[in-house]
Design a protein around this motif. Structure first.
Motif, short mmCIF file in Angstrom:
data_model
loop_
_atom_site.label_atom_id
_atom_site.label_comp_id
_atom_site.label_asym_id
_atom_site.label_seq_id
_atom_site.Cartn_x
_atom_site.Cartn_y
_atom_site.Cartn_z
N ALA A 108 0.77 -1.34 0.10
CA ALA A 108 0.02 0.26 -0.02
C ALA A 108 0.70 1.24 0.11
N ILE B 179 -3.63 -0.91 6.86
CA ILE B 179 -3.61 -0.36 5.39
C ILE B 179 -3.12 -1.21 4.31
N GLU B 180 -3.91 -1.83 3.53
CA GLU B 180 -3.62 -2.71 2.61
C GLU B 180 -4.01 -2.31 1.19
N LEU B 181 -3.70 -3.05 0.09
CA LEU B 181 -4.39 -2.92 -0.98
C LEU B 181 -5.44 -3.80 -1.08
N SER C 235 -8.34 0.88 2.87
CA SER C 235 -7.28 1.42 1.79
C SER C 235 -6.87 2.54 2.48
N ASP D 182 -6.82 5.44 1.64
CA ASP D 182 -7.81 6.67 1.58
C ASP D 182 -8.85 6.71 2.66
N GLU D 183 -9.43 5.52 2.90
CA GLU D 183 -10.47 5.17 3.89
C GLU D 183 -9.65 5.14 5.17
N MET E 290 -13.59 -3.22 1.79
CA MET E 290 -13.00 -2.82 3.12
C MET E 290 -13.60 -3.78 4.17
#
Length: 335
Positions: free
Chosen positions: A9, A82-84, A98, A100-101, A88
């Motif tokens: 990420a 936080i991952e790709l 993500s 952004d979230e 969610m």
């Protein structure tokens, strides 16, 4: 909160659009708001090496401080990975989001619903240990935590409204009176049957549906039920229309009876159709003389006494301390 950032990420954010997000992420660690942990430990190294020396030094120091702080966190501290990801996962204690979230959620204040933004808030702060109180005060001062006035009957709707978006829903804690008349009404299978109604029962159902385990339903009837004996005696003496003898009558009752007594309105209100019989045998040992003294209770302003916790430590009973310790631990793991 604990934030675990995966290298995939991080690498994906090393572009014109994502660089700003990486700086925003480090801002949480630099201010001490959240603990930031790379996965693996060198996940940020390649990006940090592209920064100017001053910025790199500041960010490395933030990572070092986070690494030292991490072992002291609760085992179930609120965590965001936080991952790709395509979909969610907003679970508690571990959410997978993500970048952004994650940033949107990390910027969201922890909203703490209390039924009364003054009295209940003073009660919460007062019954905390000093270190948790200092941490909470700092969080409020920095807008990381926000006390939310819930009202009584409107609290359920306010909880449900906050849950319309997953971020605020995850960042919500609720504190409310049980409104129970007897400890048997705390059993999982109990439910009010008309003409009985119980606001605490309705609030608990909403909090469980929306906030999962992120709530403190008081075991006793209301926050007034936790008033230490010394404070109650002083309050009664200072209010001539009540008097010390009323507080003494209350303190003569068995402890379990005190916990479910109607502190505001006394025995008079619990004789209504809604309440009659719900207390079972809790007050069978109370003399007629003490019943008469406690007929009208202590009035609606008793909870204002908790404002005094700002000036001195209250002498809470051991059962209150034990209950609060578990509830406050559950709250503080979210900050």
């Amino acid at each position: 909160m604990r934030v675990i950032a995966d290298k995939a990420a991080i690498d994906a954010a090393r572009n014109l659009h994502g660089i700003g997000n990486l700086h925003r992420l480090f801002a949480f660690a630099c201010t001490g708001r959240h603990v930031l942990l790379p996965n693996p430990v060198d996940a940020f190294t390649e990006w940090l090496d592209t920064l100017d020396a001053l910025t790199r030094s500041a960010y490395q120091r933030a990572l070092d401080l986070s690494a030292r702080a991490a072992p002291a966190l609760a085992h179930d501290v609120a965590t965001i990975r936080i991952e790709l990801v395509v979909a969610m996962n907003w679970d508690d204690p571990v959410s997978i989001l993500s970048l952004d979230e994650a940033l949107i959620t990390l910027e969201q204040s922890l909203g703490i619903f209390v039924e009364n933004a003054d009295n209940d808030w003073h009660f919460l702060r007062g019954i905390m240990g000093s270190s948790d109180r200092a941490k909470l005060r700092r969080a409020v001062e920095n807008n990381w935590v926000e006390p939310l006035h819930g009202g009584g009957a409107t609290l359920v709707q306010r909880i449900e409204n906050r849950a319309l978006r997953p971020g605020p829903k995850l960042r919500t804690f609720v504190i409310f009176d049980s409104d129970r008349r007897h400890p048997d009404e705390l059993h999982p299978g109990w439910a009010p049957v008309a003409p009985v109604s119980c606001q605490g029962y309705l609030t608990e159902a909403a909090a469980a549906a929306v906030a999962g385990g992120r709530f403190w339903r008081l075991s006793r009837r209301s926050i007034e039920s936790y008033m230490p004996a010394r404070e109650l005696l002083n309050y009664a003496e200072e209010n001539g229309n009540i008097g010390r003898t009323v507080a003494e009558a209350y303190l003569r009752m068995p402890r379990i009876s005190q916990w479910y007594f109607n502190m505001k309105r006394g025995f008079s209100d619990d004789n209504s159709q809604e309440n009659a019989g719900r207390c079972k045998t809790l007050y069978d040992a109370v003399s007629a003389e003490d019943r008469a003294l406690l007929h009208n209770g202590f009035g609606r302003k008793l909870a204002e006494r908790y404002k005094g916790t700002q000036g001195h430590e209250f002498d809470w009973d051991n059962d209150a301390r034990a209950e609060a310790s578990a509830a406050v631990f559950n709250l503080m793991r979210l900050i």
